[in-house]
Design a protein around this motif. Structure first.
Motif, PDB file in Angstrom:
ATOM      1  N   ILE A   1       0.854  -1.187   0.000  1.00 52.72           N
ATOM      2  CA  ILE A   1       0.000   0.000   0.000  1.00 52.72           C
ATOM      3  C   ILE A   1       0.889   1.236   0.000  1.00 52.72           C
ATOM      4  CG2 ILE A   1      -2.002  -1.073   1.125  1.00 52.72           C
ATOM      5  CD1 ILE A   1      -1.053   0.070   3.764  1.00 52.72           C
ATOM      6  N   HIS A   2       0.319   2.345  -0.424  1.00 54.04           N
ATOM      7  CA  HIS A   2       1.060   3.608  -0.452  1.00 54.04           C
ATOM      8  C   HIS A   2       1.418   4.033   0.969  1.00 54.04           C
ATOM      9  CE1 HIS A   2       1.860   7.910  -1.134  1.00 54.04           C
ATOM     10  NE2 HIS A   2       2.149   7.550  -2.396  1.00 54.04           N
ATOM     11  N   PHE A   3       2.582   4.658   1.139  1.00 53.52           N
ATOM     12  CA  PHE A   3       3.039   5.008   2.497  1.00 53.52           C
ATOM     13  C   PHE A   3       2.086   5.966   3.205  1.00 53.52           C
ATOM     14  CE2 PHE A   3       5.268   8.185  -0.165  1.00 53.52           C
ATOM     15  CZ  PHE A   3       4.946   9.361   0.491  1.00 53.52           C
ATOM     16  N   CYS A   4       1.288   6.718   2.445  1.00 53.73           N
ATOM     17  CA  CYS A   4       0.327   7.608   3.094  1.00 53.73           C
ATOM     18  C   CYS A   4      -0.788   6.835   3.797  1.00 53.73           C
ATOM     19  CB  CYS A   4      -0.282   8.567   2.066  1.00 53.73           C
ATOM     20  SG  CYS A   4       0.890   9.841   1.502  1.00 53.73           S
ATOM     21  N   GLN A   5      -0.885   5.540   3.525  1.00 55.39           N
ATOM     22  CA  GLN A   5      -1.890   4.694   4.172  1.00 55.39           C
ATOM     23  C   GLN A   5      -1.298   3.846   5.288  1.00 55.39           C
ATOM     24  OE1 GLN A   5      -3.196   2.996   0.241  1.00 55.39           O
ATOM     25  NE2 GLN A   5      -5.248   3.493   1.009  1.00 55.39           N
ATOM     26  N   TRP A   6      -0.006   3.999   5.523  1.00 55.08           N
ATOM     27  CA  TRP A   6       0.612   3.250   6.626  1.00 55.08           C
ATOM     28  C   TRP A   6       0.064   3.766   7.959  1.00 55.08           C
ATOM     29  CZ3 TRP A   6       6.469   3.478   4.854  1.00 55.08           C
ATOM     30  CH2 TRP A   6       6.612   2.693   3.702  1.00 55.08           C
ATOM     31  N   ILE A   7      -0.134   2.838   8.868  1.00 55.80           N
ATOM     32  CA  ILE A   7      -0.655   3.201  10.190  1.00 55.80           C
ATOM     33  C   ILE A   7       0.336   4.141  10.887  1.00 55.80           C
ATOM     34  CG2 ILE A   7      -1.191   2.318  12.494  1.00 55.80           C
ATOM     35  CD1 ILE A   7      -2.317  -0.170  11.174  1.00 55.80           C
ATOM     36  N   GLY A   8      -0.198   5.234  11.432  1.00 58.26           N
ATOM     37  CA  GLY A   8       0.635   6.214  12.113  1.00 58.26           C
ATOM     38  C   GLY A   8       1.119   7.331  11.216  1.00 58.26           C
ATOM     39  N   VAL A   9       0.820   7.237   9.900  1.00 58.51           N
ATOM     40  CA  VAL A   9       1.274   8.228   8.938  1.00 58.51           C
ATOM     41  C   VAL A   9       0.065   8.967   8.356  1.00 58.51           C
ATOM     42  CG1 VAL A   9       2.468   8.603   6.745  1.00 58.51           C
ATOM     43  CG2 VAL A   9       3.312   6.864   8.342  1.00 58.51           C
ATOM     44  N   THR A  10       0.159  10.283   8.318  1.00 52.57           N
ATOM     45  CA  THR A  10      -0.856  11.101   7.662  1.00 52.57           C
ATOM     46  C   THR A  10      -0.173  12.004   6.647  1.00 52.57           C
ATOM     47  OG1 THR A  10      -2.224  11.115   9.672  1.00 52.57           O
ATOM     48  CG2 THR A  10      -2.711  12.783   8.007  1.00 52.57           C
ATOM     49  N   CYS A  11      -0.783  12.095   5.448  1.00 52.99           N
ATOM     50  CA  CYS A  11      -0.220  12.940   4.399  1.00 52.99           C
ATOM     51  C   CYS A  11      -1.176  14.082   4.064  1.00 52.99           C
ATOM     52  CB  CYS A  11       0.028  12.121   3.122  1.00 52.99           C
ATOM     53  SG  CYS A  11       1.310  10.857   3.299  1.00 52.99           S
ATOM     54  N   GLY A  12      -0.610  15.136   3.519  1.00 53.34           N
ATOM     55  CA  GLY A  12      -1.431  16.241   3.050  1.00 53.34           C
ATOM     56  C   GLY A  12      -2.193  15.847   1.785  1.00 53.34           C
ATOM     57  N   ARG A  13      -3.382  16.377   1.626  1.00 48.64           N
ATOM     58  CA  ARG A  13      -4.219  16.005   0.478  1.00 48.64           C
ATOM     59  C   ARG A  13      -3.663  16.515  -0.843  1.00 48.64           C
ATOM     60  NH1 ARG A  13     -10.419  17.104   2.659  1.00 48.64           N
ATOM     61  NH2 ARG A  13     -10.364  15.568   4.365  1.00 48.64           N
ATOM     62  N   ARG A  14      -3.007  17.655  -0.807  1.00 47.77           N
ATOM     63  CA  ARG A  14      -2.563  18.292  -2.047  1.00 47.77           C
ATOM     64  C   ARG A  14      -1.267  17.692  -2.570  1.00 47.77           C
ATOM     65  NH1 ARG A  14      -1.252  24.778  -2.773  1.00 47.77           N
ATOM     66  NH2 ARG A  14      -0.710  24.680  -5.002  1.00 47.77           N
ATOM     67  N   HIS A  15      -0.261  17.634  -1.724  1.00 50.79           N
ATOM     68  CA  HIS A  15       1.056  17.207  -2.190  1.00 50.79           C
ATOM     69  C   HIS A  15       1.385  15.762  -1.828  1.00 50.79           C
ATOM     70  CE1 HIS A  15       2.025  21.258  -3.406  1.00 50.79           C
ATOM     71  NE2 HIS A  15       1.730  21.720  -2.203  1.00 50.79           N
ATOM     72  N   HIS A  16       0.539  15.118  -1.023  1.00 49.43           N
ATOM     73  CA  HIS A  16       0.797  13.747  -0.577  1.00 49.43           C
ATOM     74  C   HIS A  16       2.172  13.624   0.087  1.00 49.43           C
ATOM     75  CE1 HIS A  16      -2.847  12.352  -2.522  1.00 49.43           C
ATOM     76  NE2 HIS A  16      -2.483  13.008  -3.625  1.00 49.43           N
ATOM     77  N   ARG A  17       2.486  14.635   0.888  1.00 52.68           N
ATOM     78  CA  ARG A  17       3.714  14.609   1.692  1.00 52.68           C
ATOM     79  C   ARG A  17       3.336  14.323   3.149  1.00 52.68           C
ATOM     80  NH1 ARG A  17       7.972  17.337  -0.510  1.00 52.68           N
ATOM     81  NH2 ARG A  17       9.137  16.139   1.048  1.00 52.68           N
ATOM     82  N   VAL A  18       4.233  13.687   3.867  1.00 51.10           N
ATOM     83  CA  VAL A  18       3.953  13.294   5.251  1.00 51.10           C
ATOM     84  C   VAL A  18       3.853  14.542   6.124  1.00 51.10           C
ATOM     85  CG1 VAL A  18       4.784  12.033   7.263  1.00 51.10           C
ATOM     86  CG2 VAL A  18       5.087  11.073   4.972  1.00 51.10           C
ATOM     87  N   THR A  19       2.708  14.688   6.778  1.00 49.76           N
ATOM     88  CA  THR A  19       2.503  15.812   7.702  1.00 49.76           C
ATOM     89  C   THR A  19       2.448  15.361   9.162  1.00 49.76           C
ATOM     90  OG1 THR A  19       0.105  15.643   7.434  1.00 49.76           O
ATOM     91  CG2 THR A  19       1.279  17.168   5.967  1.00 49.76           C
TER      92      THR A  19
END
Length: 533
Positions: free
Chosen positions: A34-52
């Motif tokens: 799965i994409h790293f933005c879906q890893w448990i404990g990780v949240t990404c921004g909607r626009r740039h898909h960068r870890v926030t």
């Protein structure tokens, strides 16, 4: 953009690689499926898909904090507290210019706080309490002008409090408790006008409290206990700190009197001035309707006069009052009847080692939730009120070293939760009642140095938890009950200076007393000392 996303993915994988133990499988989802933005404990921004957000707390992770986290340039929240992480705080974290919240508390992280964390210019909260950090508090932290919360308690930090902390104009919560910080409290802290929590207890601070601190009207908790701070309190303390809820100054070198204006701090819940050198009379506390705990022990308070305890009359409307500790002072006078009207929440009363006279008010029985009643070494007299028997939650009862006479009230049979009972050193007479067998949780029973007579009841053998039994210096007669041999946990037994018959029992009848030390055990016509196996 793909390249930047790849930077984040590699940084996360580097963090995972630095983890040596993951007992709850917190990082199991961190794989290529799965994409790293879906890893448990990780949240990404909607626009740039960068870890926030990187939040993996309370997972018992072992390992270190990877310096590659510093590559997560969009990170706003880093929350790794309550794990078992070790190693040092990577200086690379100072490159997280968007970071707003860093929480690494309650791990086993060592080393120093990196000075270049000052590069996290947008950080609002920095929490590293409960680790093994050493060294000084970096003066560079004073550049974090947006910082609202700085929690660095429970470490091994040394050095002084940097004067640059006064630049933190947004600071609300500051805690350095349980460190080894030395020097004085900088006057510049008085510039932190939004400060609400100032917690500096258990350090090596010296000097006096800067007057600028007393002008911080927003403070709700001011705690500097267990230091070496001296000086007196300003007379307008309760006026300049109107929002104060906890004032903890215990175990220092404060002198002078308790300000009368303290009662103007009407939100006060904890007043702890214990173990200092305060003197004089305690002022009225009548406006402190929310007061819950009053600790004034080990000072020089009181004048030995009849009105010393009048301030207790002003606490009848304190509906949250649960604890009053006045031990080791110079209080005289009598116990006011108004104590009978204390809050039903009241649980702890200690007045040991004063000069209090008279009797215990019978209304003491109204304090039905009382767990500790300790009035040893005073000049109290008259009978022990039977109303104490209404205090069925009582665990500690100490009335030793007074002038009580009469008998031990039969109503004490109701005190079945007692852990410690000490009425030694009085003028009590009568027998030891068999109701003693109801004290199934009793650890220590001291009835020595009275004029008790009769036999030692066999029910003493039904106290399975008893560690200490002292019946010395009475007029007890008969034999030592065989049942004492059943007290498997007993460590100290003293029945000396009584009129007991020649020793017949415990060991001669095949009973064994385990770990019992009996010194100067004396009987009529014989003196016998022994250490039982």
């Amino acid at each position: 953009m793909q390249g930047r996303n790849e930077t984040d993915r590699l940084a996360l994988l580097a963090f995972k690689a630095s983890i040596t133990s993951d007992p709850f499988g917190a990082l199991n989802s961190w794989n290529e499926s799965i994409h790293f933005c879906q890893w448990i404990g990780v949240t990404c921004g909607r626009r740039h898909h960068r870890v926030t957000v990187l939040r993996i707390d309370h997972q018992k992770l072992s390992g270190t904090v990877s310096p590659h986290i510093g590559n997560l340039s969009f990170l706003r929240l880093l929350w790794l507290d309550d794990n078992l992480l070790s190693g040092e705080i990577p200086p690379d974290l100072g490159r997280l210019h968007r970071l707003q919240n860093m929480s690494l508390g309650n791990n086993t992280i060592t080393g120093e706080i990196p000075a270049n964390l000052s590069g996290c210019s947008k950080v609002l909260s920095l929490k590293v309490s409960g680790n093994g950090l050493t060294g000084k508090i970096p003066a560079e932290l004073g550049f974090l002008t947006k910082l609202e919360e700085l929690l660095i308690a429970k470490n091994y930090l040394t050095g002084g409090l940097p004067s640059t902390l006064g630049n933190l104009s947004s600071l609300r919560n500051f805690s350095t408790t349980y460190n080894s910080i030395s020097g004085s409290i900088p006057d510049t802290l008085g510039r932190c006008e939004k400060l609400e929590l100032l917690l500096l207890s258990v350090n090596n601070l010296v000097g006096t409290i800067p007057f600028s601190i007393y002008n911080l009207s927003s403070i709700t908790r001011f705690e500097v206990g267990f230091n070496q701070i001296e000086g007196s309190l300003p007379s307008d303390l309760g006026i300049t700190l109107p929002n104060l809820q906890r004032l903890v100054l215990n175990s220092n070198l404060f002198t002078g009197s308790i300000p009368t204006a303290i009662s103007n701090a009407t939100k006060l819940y904890i007043l702890d001035l214990g173990e200092n050198r305060f003197e004089g009379k305690v002022p009225s506390l009548g406006k402190l309707h929310d007061i819950g705990k009053i600790v004034l022990q080990e000072n020089i308070l009181g004048t030995g006069e009849v009105d010393d305890l009048n301030f207790l009359d002003t606490l009848s409307n304190a509906t949250r009052l649960s604890l009053v500790s006045l031990a080791v002072n110079n209080f005289g006078g009598v116990l006011p009847e108004s104590m009978s009207n204390f809050s039903t929440e009241f649980k702890f009363l200690s007045m040991d080692m004063n000069k209090i006279v008279g009797c215990i008010p019978s209304g003491i029985g109204n304090l039905i939730n009382l767990q500790v009643l300790s009035m040893s070494i005073n000049h109290l007299s008259a009978n022990i009120p039977s109303e104490i028997g209404k205090l069925q939650k009582l665990q500690i009862l100490r009335l030793d070293g007074n002038k009580f006479h009469g008998e031990i009230p039969i109503a004490f049979a109701n005190l079945t939760l007692l852990l410690y009972l000490n009425v030694s050193g009085n003028d009590l007479r009568g027998n030891i009642s068999s109701h003693i067998g109801k004290y199934h949780f009793l650890l220590s029973l001291c009835l020595d140095h009275n004029h008790l007579s009769g036999i030692i009841p066999k029910e003493v053998g039904s106290l399975p938890s008893l560690l200490d039994l002292n019946l010395a210096y009475n007029n007890l007669s008969g034999s030592l009950p065989l049942e004492i041999g059943l007290l498997q946990n007993l460590e100290a037994l003293d029945v000396s200076q009584n009129m007991l018959d020649v020793y017949k029992g415990v060991l001669d009848e095949g009973q064994r007393v385990v770990a019992v030390k009996v010194l100067n055990l004396q009987f009529r016509g014989a003196s016998k000392s022994f250490l039982a196996e």
